[in-house]
Write an enzyme that holds these catalytic residues in place. Structure first.
Site, mmCIF file in Angstrom:
data_model
loop_
_atom_site.group_PDB
_atom_site.id
_atom_site.type_symbol
_atom_site.label_atom_id
_atom_site.label_comp_id
_atom_site.label_asym_id
_atom_site.label_seq_id
_atom_site.Cartn_x
_atom_site.Cartn_y
_atom_site.Cartn_z
ATOM 1 N N ASN A 407 -93.363 15.064 -32.173
ATOM 2 C CA ASN A 407 -92.718 13.763 -32.042
ATOM 3 C C ASN A 407 -91.564 13.608 -33.035
ATOM 4 O OD1 ASN A 407 -92.032 11.086 -31.796
ATOM 5 N ND2 ASN A 407 -94.121 10.334 -31.743
ATOM 6 N N ASP A 408 -91.885 13.426 -34.295
ATOM 7 C CA ASP A 408 -90.838 13.138 -35.284
ATOM 8 C C ASP A 408 -89.803 14.258 -35.398
ATOM 9 O OD1 ASP A 408 -92.024 10.734 -35.886
ATOM 10 O OD2 ASP A 408 -93.310 11.615 -37.424
ATOM 11 N N VAL A 409 -90.236 15.500 -35.162
ATOM 12 C CA VAL A 409 -89.322 16.631 -35.365
ATOM 13 C C VAL A 409 -88.267 16.736 -34.265
ATOM 14 C CG1 VAL A 409 -90.992 17.966 -36.676
ATOM 15 C CG2 VAL A 409 -90.832 18.306 -34.211
#
Lengths: 487, 125
Positions: A407-409
Site C-alpha cells: 500500500n504505502d510503498v
C-alpha cells in the site's frame, strides 16, 4: 622442546585459531554480499566460529589458580551450556516460519547482548577487571549489552504480537534520560568504589546489581514507545549495539577475535541501520525519539475519482493477455501465505509468453529485504526480482502493474503531496503502468494510516479479497481459458 | 619463551578503527535484496561472544561466577547457533533462474520454467 615453549602452546593455539576466525568472518561476510556467493559465505563464517569455539577450550591449560579446583566442573558446565543453548536455538532457527524471521533475529541478537553483559558481570563480581580503563570499558560494554538484551526482548514481543500497542506516556524522553543518567552515575560509583576499595553508600556487589537493573530498565523503556513499523530499524540498532558490546568485552578479555568480530558487526550494523532508515524515509533519531503516527494528523485534500472493484478472474485473464506485467508484492501477501500461489500464477503467465518481473520495495515486508527472502522461499529465482532503482523506469512501458498486499510503498502522495507524512519516501511508480490491479483485503489504510490516491486513479482497479484466495481464482480463470501452455 | 601479548589502549583503538572500517566497506556493497540475510549473518558473527563466555566460565571460582558464566555460554551459544541456522536457511533459498527452486512443491516447475524464459510461444491465440 623446553618446558616453557610447551607451556605456551595452548595460548599459541588459541591465538592462531582466533586469527583464523577473524579472517574467516570477514571473508564470509564479504561472500554474503552477493546473492551468487551468499550461501557459501555463511558456511565460511560458520567454520570460523567452530574453530574459535573448539580452540577456546585450550583456555583450560591457562586458568587462574583460584579456578583450578573447579576446572573439570567448569568444563562440564561449558559443554552443557553449549549443547543446551546451541541445540535449542538451532532447533528453533530450523523450524521457525520465514514470516517470523524478524522476531527470531531479534531474539538471537538479544542473547548475544545478554552474553556480553554476563561476561562483564563475571569480570565485575570477580574483581577481575583491574584499572580504571578496564573498569570503564567493562561497564560501558555491560550497559550496551544489557540494553540490547532487554530492548531486543521487547522488540521480539512486539513483532510476535505479545505486546500489541506501543506504550507512550508524557515526558517519556525525560524519564528515559533520567534513567540513563542514574545508570551512568551508578556505573561511575562502581568505578570509584572499586578503585578506592571503599564503598560508602552501597556495597560494590549491590551497586553492580543496581547498575544492571538500571541498564535493563533503560532498554525496555527505550523500545516500548516505538511502533511495529519501525521495529526493523530498532533491531538493526540493537544488532550494532551487541556487536559493540562484544568488541568492548573482547578488549577486557584481551581477545582480538572478539574485538574484531564485534567491531565489524558494530560498524556494519550501523551502516545497515542508516540504509534501512533511508529506505523508509525516516532518520534514525526520528525512529528512536519520536512517535510515528503521532505527528501525522494531516488533512488530505479531496481525492478525485472512485474505487473501481473488479473480479479476480477478470483481472487474471487481463494479465494473461498483457505482454508485460510487473508485480509489486507487500507484506499482505506474506500474511495470507500467498507467495507459492503467486509464483504458480506467474509461471502460468510466463507459459503464455507474458514477460513478468517482481518489483520489491526496500522496506517491503517487516524487515528490509524480507520480501526477497519470502519470494525466494516460494521458489522465485532472484534474477526475476528487481529493486526499486532498477525497475522504476519500466513501469511507464508496462501493461499491467499488479500490486498485491502492498500500500504505502506505491502511494503517489510520497512524490506529490508535500503535507503527507510519507512525502519524500522513494516509492515504486506503479501508477505509471497502463493498468493497475490492486489486490487488497478491504478499503483499509496502510501502516502509515493515509489514503492512497493510486487506488482512485483512472487506470486502477481494486480486487478485494485475501491474497491467496484471489490468486487461486486468478489461476483457475487463466486455466479455464484452455490456452495451451508452452510445455 | 613467552608468547603472551597485551593489547594496550592505543593498539586496541587501532584494532577497533580498522575493524570498523572493514565492516563498513564490506556491507557497503550489499544489494537491498540481501539486507535481511545480512542482518542475520552479522548477528551470527557476534555470536563469537560465546568464546568470551567459555573463557569467563573456565576461570570462574565462585558459585556466583559459575552461574553467570553458565548463562553467558548458554546465551552466546544460542546467538551463534540460532544465527547460523536462520541465515543458512534464508541464503539457501536464493537461486538463479537456471537451477530448480529449493522448495519441494515447486520442483516439478523447473522444466516448464526453463522452456518459457526465452521463446514466446503461442501468445494470444
Amino acid at each position: 622442546m623446553d618446558s616453557s615453549l610447551l607451556a605456551s602452546l595452548p595460548s599459541l593455539g588459541i591465538g592462531a585459531a582466533d586469527l583464523a576466525a577473524a579472517l574467516l568472518f570477514m571473508y564470509g561476510l564479504h561472500r554474503m554480499s552477493s546473492p551468487a556467493t551468499a550461501s557459501s559465505g555463511i558456511f565460511v563464517a560458520g567454520i570460523g566460529m567452530a574453530v574459535a569455539v573448539l580452540a577456546s577450550f585450550l583456555y583450560a591449560f591457562d586458568v587462574n589458580s583460584a579456578a583450578r579446583p573447579d576446572l573439570w566442573l567448569n568444563m562440564g558446565l561449558a559443554v552443557v551450556a553449549l549443547a543446551l543453548g546451541g541445540g535449542v536455538a538451532w532447533w528453533s532457527g530450523r523450524t521457525v516460519a520465514m514470516t517470523a524471521m524478524p522476531q527470531m533475529v531479534a531474539l538471537y541478537n538479544g542473547m548475544g547482548g545478554g552474553a556480553a553483559g554476563a561476561i562483564a558481570a563475571v569480570e565485575l563480581f570477580g574483581g577481575k577487571a583491574q584499572g580504571t580503563t578496564a573498569l570503564i570499558v567493562t561497564l560501558v560494554g555491560a550497559l550496551i549489552g544489557a540494553v540490547s538484551l532487554s530492548g531486543s526482548l521487547i522488540a521480539w514481543a512486539k513483532l510476535d504480537g505479545v505486546i500489541k500497542k506501543p506504550l507512550r506516556f508524557k515526558a517519556q524522553q525525560v524519564v528515559n534520560g533520567l534513567v540513563l543518567l542514574v545508570t551512568l552515575a551508578v556505573g561511575a560509583y562502581v568505578v570509584v568504589a572499586s578503585e578506592e576499595k571503599a564503598a560508602t553508600w552501597l556495597t560494590i556487589p549491590a551497586s553492580i546489581y543496581l547498575f544492571f537493573a538500571c541498564a535493563l530498565v533503560l532498554g525496555i523503556l527505550m523500545t516500548l514507545p516505538i511502533g511495529g513499523a519501525d521495529m526493523p530499524v530498532v533491531i538493526s540498532i540493537f544488532n550494532a549495539f551487541t556487536g559493540l558490546a562484544v568488541g568492548l568485552e573482547g578488549f577486557v578479555l584481551q581477545n582480538p577475535a572478539l574485538m574484531i568480530a564485534g567491531m565489524v558487526v558494530g560498524a556494519a550494523g550501523l551502516l545497515l541501520t542508516l540504509l534501512m532508515a533511508k529506505a523508509m524515509n525516516r532518520s534514525v533519531s526520528n525512529v528512536v525519539f519520536s512517535n510515528f503516527g503521532a505527528a501525522s494528523k494531516h488533512k488530505q485534500g479531496k481525492i478525485k475519482g472512485e474505487l473501481k472493484p473488479m473480479q479476480p478472474g477478470d483481472a487474471g485473464i487481463a494479465m494473461r493477455y498483457a505482454s508485460s506485467v510487473i508485480i509489486v508484492p507487500g507484506y499482505g501477501l506474506a500474511v495470507s501465505q500467498g507467495q507459492g500461489k503467486l509464483y504458480e500464477f506467474v509461471k502460468l503467465l510466463q507459459a503464455g509468453g507474458v514477460s513478468v518481473k517482481f518489483a520489491v520495495h526496500p522496506v517491503a515486508g517487516r524487515m528490509p529485504g524480507q520480501m526477497d527472502v519470502l519470494l525466494a522461499e516460494a521458489g522465485v529465482p532472484y534474477d526475476m526480482i528487481f529493486q526499486l532503482e532498477d525497475i522504476n523506469d519500466d513501469f511507464k512501458t508496462t501493461d499491467v502493474a499488479l500490486v498485491i498486499g502492498a500500500n504505502d510503498v506505491v502511494n503517489p502522495a510520497a512524490r506529490s503531496d508535500k503535507g503527507s507524512p510519507i512525502f519524500g519516501m522513494p516509492i515504486l511508480n506503479a501508477d505509471q503502468a497502463k493498468q493497475v490491479f490492486v489486490v487488497k483485503r478491504g478499503e483499509g489504510k496502510g501502516y502509515a494510516g493515509i489514503v492512497n490516491t493510486l487506488f482512485y486513479g483512472d487506470n486502477c482497479h481494486m480486487v478485494y479479497g485475501d491474497a491467496q484466495a484471489v490468486l487461486v481464482q486468478m489461476i483457475e480463470a487463466v486455466r479455464g481459458l484452455g490456452l495451451p501452455a508452452a510445455a | 619463551m613467552d608468547f603472551h601479548i597485551t593489547i594496550g589502549g592505543f593498539v586496541a583503538l587501532y584494532i577497533f578503527m580498522l575493524a570498523a572500517f572493514a565492516g563498513w566497506v564490506i556491507i557497503g556493497h550489499v544489494p537491498a535484496i540481501l539486507h535481511t540475510p545480512l542482518m542475520s549473518g552479522s548477528n551470527f558473527v557476534h555470536g563469537i561472544v560465546v568464546v568470551g563466555g567459555i573463557y569467563a566460565l573456565l576461570n570462574a571460582s565462585t558459585v556466583q561466577e559459575q552461574v553467570i558464566g553458565f548463562v553467558a555460554v548458554l546465551l552466546g551459544a544460542g546467538n551463534a547457533a540460532g544465527g547460523y541456522a536462520v541465515t543458512d536457511r534464508m541464503l539457501a533459498m536464493f537461486k538463479p533462474s537456471g537451477k530448480a527452486a529449493g522448495h519441494a512443491a515447486h520442483a516439478k516447475a523447473g522444466v516448464r520454467k526453463s522452456a518459457n524464459v526465452k521463446s514466446l510461444p503461442r501468445k494470444k491465440r
